[in-house]
Design an enzyme around this catalytic site. Structure first.
Site, PDB file in Angstrom:
ATOM      1  N   GLY A  79       0.789  -1.234   0.000  1.00 18.52           N
ATOM      2  CA  GLY A  79       0.000   0.000   0.000  1.00 18.52           C
ATOM      3  C   GLY A  79       0.815   1.275   0.000  1.00 18.52           C
ATOM      4  O   GLY A  79       0.257   2.367   0.155  1.00 18.52           O
ATOM      5  N   PRO A 110       4.674  -5.065  -0.928  1.00 19.97           N
ATOM      6  CA  PRO A 110       4.408  -3.975  -1.854  1.00 19.97           C
ATOM      7  C   PRO A 110       4.123  -4.493  -3.263  1.00 19.97           C
ATOM      8  O   PRO A 110       4.745  -5.452  -3.714  1.00 19.97           O
ATOM      9  CB  PRO A 110       5.722  -3.181  -1.842  1.00 19.97           C
ATOM     10  CG  PRO A 110       6.766  -4.176  -1.456  1.00 19.97           C
ATOM     11  CD  PRO A 110       6.098  -5.160  -0.541  1.00 19.97           C
ATOM     12  N   GLY A 111       3.168  -3.880  -3.918  1.00 20.44           N
ATOM     13  CA  GLY A 111       2.884  -4.205  -5.315  1.00 20.44           C
ATOM     14  C   GLY A 111       3.162  -2.965  -6.151  1.00 20.44           C
ATOM     15  O   GLY A 111       4.179  -2.853  -6.837  1.00 20.44           O
ATOM     16  N   ARG A 112       2.255  -1.992  -5.999  1.00 22.95           N
ATOM     17  CA  ARG A 112       2.343  -0.761  -6.772  1.00 22.95           C
ATOM     18  C   ARG A 112       3.723  -0.110  -6.728  1.00 22.95           C
ATOM     19  O   ARG A 112       4.272   0.285  -7.750  1.00 22.95           O
ATOM     20  CB  ARG A 112       1.300   0.228  -6.212  1.00 22.95           C
ATOM     21  CG  ARG A 112       1.225   1.550  -6.954  1.00 22.95           C
ATOM     22  CD  ARG A 112       0.350   2.568  -6.193  1.00 22.95           C
ATOM     23  NE  ARG A 112      -0.780   1.971  -5.559  1.00 22.95           N
ATOM     24  CZ  ARG A 112      -1.999   1.910  -6.085  1.00 22.95           C
ATOM     25  NH1 ARG A 112      -2.225   2.433  -7.262  1.00 22.95           N
ATOM     26  NH2 ARG A 112      -2.989   1.333  -5.423  1.00 22.95           N
ATOM     27  N   ARG A 133      -7.949   2.976 -14.406  1.00 23.02           N
ATOM     28  CA  ARG A 133      -7.855   3.680 -13.125  1.00 23.02           C
ATOM     29  C   ARG A 133      -8.472   5.084 -13.128  1.00 23.02           C
ATOM     30  O   ARG A 133      -9.127   5.442 -12.158  1.00 23.02           O
ATOM     31  CB  ARG A 133      -6.405   3.697 -12.624  1.00 23.02           C
ATOM     32  CG  ARG A 133      -5.852   2.275 -12.400  1.00 23.02           C
ATOM     33  CD  ARG A 133      -4.530   2.238 -11.661  1.00 23.02           C
ATOM     34  NE  ARG A 133      -4.689   2.598 -10.267  1.00 23.02           N
ATOM     35  CZ  ARG A 133      -4.439   3.776  -9.761  1.00 23.02           C
ATOM     36  NH1 ARG A 133      -3.970   4.744 -10.530  1.00 23.02           N
ATOM     37  NH2 ARG A 133      -4.644   4.010  -8.497  1.00 23.02           N
ATOM     38  N   TYR A 144     -11.231   5.190 -10.361  1.00 22.71           N
ATOM     39  CA  TYR A 144     -10.832   5.866  -9.107  1.00 22.71           C
ATOM     40  C   TYR A 144     -10.594   7.364  -9.282  1.00 22.71           C
ATOM     41  O   TYR A 144     -10.011   7.988  -8.395  1.00 22.71           O
ATOM     42  CB  TYR A 144      -9.518   5.286  -8.576  1.00 22.71           C
ATOM     43  CG  TYR A 144      -9.418   3.781  -8.527  1.00 22.71           C
ATOM     44  CD1 TYR A 144     -10.282   3.032  -7.735  1.00 22.71           C
ATOM     45  CD2 TYR A 144      -8.428   3.118  -9.242  1.00 22.71           C
ATOM     46  CE1 TYR A 144     -10.156   1.657  -7.683  1.00 22.71           C
ATOM     47  CE2 TYR A 144      -8.299   1.743  -9.191  1.00 22.71           C
ATOM     48  CZ  TYR A 144      -9.176   1.016  -8.407  1.00 22.71           C
ATOM     49  OH  TYR A 144      -9.046  -0.346  -8.348  1.00 22.71           O
ATOM     50  N   CYS A 164     -16.392   3.481 -26.479  1.00 22.43           N
ATOM     51  CA  CYS A 164     -17.720   4.079 -26.606  1.00 22.43           C
ATOM     52  C   CYS A 164     -18.259   4.307 -25.197  1.00 22.43           C
ATOM     53  O   CYS A 164     -19.094   3.550 -24.707  1.00 22.43           O
ATOM     54  CB  CYS A 164     -18.601   3.121 -27.376  1.00 22.43           C
ATOM     55  SG  CYS A 164     -20.098   3.899 -27.891  1.00 22.43           S
ATOM     56  N   GLU A 165     -17.717   5.308 -24.540  1.00 21.22           N
ATOM     57  CA  GLU A 165     -17.988   5.529 -23.115  1.00 21.22           C
ATOM     58  C   GLU A 165     -17.502   6.948 -22.795  1.00 21.22           C
ATOM     59  O   GLU A 165     -16.317   7.236 -22.953  1.00 21.22           O
ATOM     60  CB  GLU A 165     -17.171   4.485 -22.327  1.00 21.22           C
ATOM     61  CG  GLU A 165     -17.303   4.513 -20.859  1.00 21.22           C
ATOM     62  CD  GLU A 165     -18.335   3.502 -20.325  1.00 21.22           C
ATOM     63  OE1 GLU A 165     -18.666   2.529 -21.022  1.00 21.22           O
ATOM     64  OE2 GLU A 165     -18.792   3.734 -19.211  1.00 21.22           O
ATOM     65  N   TYR A 207      -1.323  -2.013 -11.925  1.00 24.88           N
ATOM     66  CA  TYR A 207      -2.771  -2.101 -12.137  1.00 24.88           C
ATOM     67  C   TYR A 207      -3.216  -1.503 -13.473  1.00 24.88           C
ATOM     68  O   TYR A 207      -4.351  -1.076 -13.615  1.00 24.88           O
ATOM     69  CB  TYR A 207      -3.530  -1.439 -10.969  1.00 24.88           C
ATOM     70  CG  TYR A 207      -3.142  -2.013  -9.628  1.00 24.88           C
ATOM     71  CD1 TYR A 207      -3.550  -3.288  -9.249  1.00 24.88           C
ATOM     72  CD2 TYR A 207      -2.332  -1.297  -8.737  1.00 24.88           C
ATOM     73  CE1 TYR A 207      -3.177  -3.828  -8.025  1.00 24.88           C
ATOM     74  CE2 TYR A 207      -1.950  -1.836  -7.516  1.00 24.88           C
ATOM     75  CZ  TYR A 207      -2.378  -3.101  -7.163  1.00 24.88           C
ATOM     76  OH  TYR A 207      -2.006  -3.638  -5.962  1.00 24.88           O
TER      77      TYR A 207
END
Ligand code: LLP
Length: 411
Positions: free
Chosen positions: A229, A272-274, A310, A314, A341-342, A370
């Site tokens: 995190g 840790p990832g991110r 993302r 978010y 198309c959004e 991610y």
């Protein structure tokens, strides 16, 4: 513009766009920053890469070659690790709803540690171990009630979180009873993960201190895993703390709290990832059309929410440049929009950039976490290729999806 020693325009010519580019030298630096600094003389330590941030074979190989451990949260991630011969004893298997077949698969492959999320999972695992005559090491995911100040969708430690059990709740007591009698399951300790993209180190040290107090209930030294995190730099609004300082602060807090509470632990882990992959990753796009509306100017790119969900999910912010025009005056306030198309398919809103023309390359920064792992085929977009760059070399590590592959499973 170069990444390592490789010209970004050359990458476009060789691999096309959209393209995920990873600076392998940066990945290695991040890995080594954690491994070299997260150490104590008082207890063992272990750093796990949270593979959900970016789980592909080449990344798992790199993690293995640096001797880091691995956190997986699904059989898919575990399967990826197995496919490159990652040592299973260094794997922690997470998940709030692991099915019987998930657990069975993990036992069959001798996964080092299962992170048990809840009472029903523990009962299922105990039954399975008995029936199959298998042993398992577990740690229990605790909800320590520390709420980190981050985006509300990625906070995990409020009381009604779907993750973990609350210390001393009825479920917790029941789990301790089962473990006391279990002949197949070895209880090793606790896990807590308090959220993601956190800059406030106090949130981690507070959670860690709470876990250490809980250790007083046990005769044997436990394993504590305080999750990941740690925040990274997406835009200049973010002020991350360097990971060597994060590591040292956590170690110092732990050593001090152990002394104050007069307890010992076997091992302290982080996952840790991110922070290992985010800033080492870039996404390269080609600009197509440019459009002015009464109040906006759009640069349309050949990717979008399918390769980076993302911003839509978010409201995440990113920084970008027009390749070759990094030093030009950024006097156009533009919105970088994808081709889905959004209406919400906007990668960056209102960013100052130089004047661009169709065919220019646009690069977004800090997309290594991610991005690929949350990519989708919405609108039947193809998943982009991934390249790792090191020195003068660019290595293709994931091929661009083809239209045949896109529909190959459809009957
Ligand atoms: N350990 C556990 C148990 C986790 O649940 C997570 C992330 C991590 C470690 C790694 O956290 P990191 O160091 O990467 O922040 N998709 C969201 C992030 C979800 C994180 C979920 N758990 C995003 O794109 O921001």
């Amino acid at each position: 513009m170069k990444i390592c020693n490789v010209d970004v325009v050359k990458l476009k010519e060789q691999f096309g766009t959209p393209l995920y580019i990873y600076d392998k030298e940066h990945l290695k630096r991040n890995i080594m920053l954690y491994l070299n600094n997260f150490k104590s003389k008082e207890f063992d330590t272990e750093v796990l890469f949270a593979s959900k941030a970016f789980c592909i074979k080449e990344m798992v190989r790199l993690i293995n070659s640096c001797n880091m451990s691995l956190d997986v949260v699904s059989i898919g991630e575990l399967y990826t690790a197995l496919s490159v011969g990652f040592p299973m004893e260094k794997v922690y298997f997470h998940g709030n709803n692991k099915s019987l077949s998930d657990l069975e698969f993990a036992l069959e492959h001798n996964v080092g540690t299962i992170v048990v999320d809840n009472l029903m999972e523990l009962i299922a695992l105990e039954d399975l171990c008995k029936n199959k005559n298998k042993k398992a090491n577990i740690i229990i995911r605790l909800n320590v009630g520390v709420e980190a100040h981050t985006h509300k969708f990625i906070v995990t430690a409020h009381v009604d979180s779907k993750f973990g059990v609350i210390y001393n709740s009825n479920d917790y007591k029941e789990m301790m009873k089962i473990l006391k009698d279990s002949k197949n399951i070895t209880f090793k300790g606790f896990h807590s993960h308090i959220g993601s993209q956190i800059f406030d180190l106090d949130a981690f040290t507070h959670a860690l201190e709470k876990l250490i107090v809980i250790c007083k209930d046990f005769d044997k030294p436990l394993v504590l895993n305080i999750g990941g995190g740690f925040g990274v730099h997406y835009t200049d609004e973010d002020k991350p703390i360097s990971f060597d300082i994060v590591s040292k602060t956590l170690i110092n807090t732990c050593e001090k709290a152990l002394k104050e509470n007069n307890v010992k632990i076997e091992k302290l882990c982080i996952e840790p990832g991110r922070s290992i992959v985010a800033e080492a990753g870039y996404t390269l796009y080609t600009i197509g059309y440019i459009k002015k509306t009464p109040n906006k100017e759009y640069y349309f790119i050949d990717g979008g929410m399918t390769d980076n969900i993302r911003p839509a999910l978010y409201q995440a912010k990113y920084d970008a440049d027009i390749v070759g025009k990094e030093n030009e005056l950024k006097k156009h306030i533009v919105t970088v929009a994808g081709k889905c198309c959004e209406s919400g398919d906007l990668i960056i809103e209102n960013i100052p950039l130089p004047e661009a023309k169709p065919g220019d390359l646009l690069i977004t920064y800090t997309t290594g976490a991610y991005g690929y792992s949350m990519s989708s085929n919405y609108n039947k977009a193809l998943t982009p290729a991934v390249v790792f760059v090191e020195g003068d070399e660019a290595k293709l590590v994931v091929k661009r999806q083809s239209y045949e592959e896109l529909i190959e499973r459809e009957i």
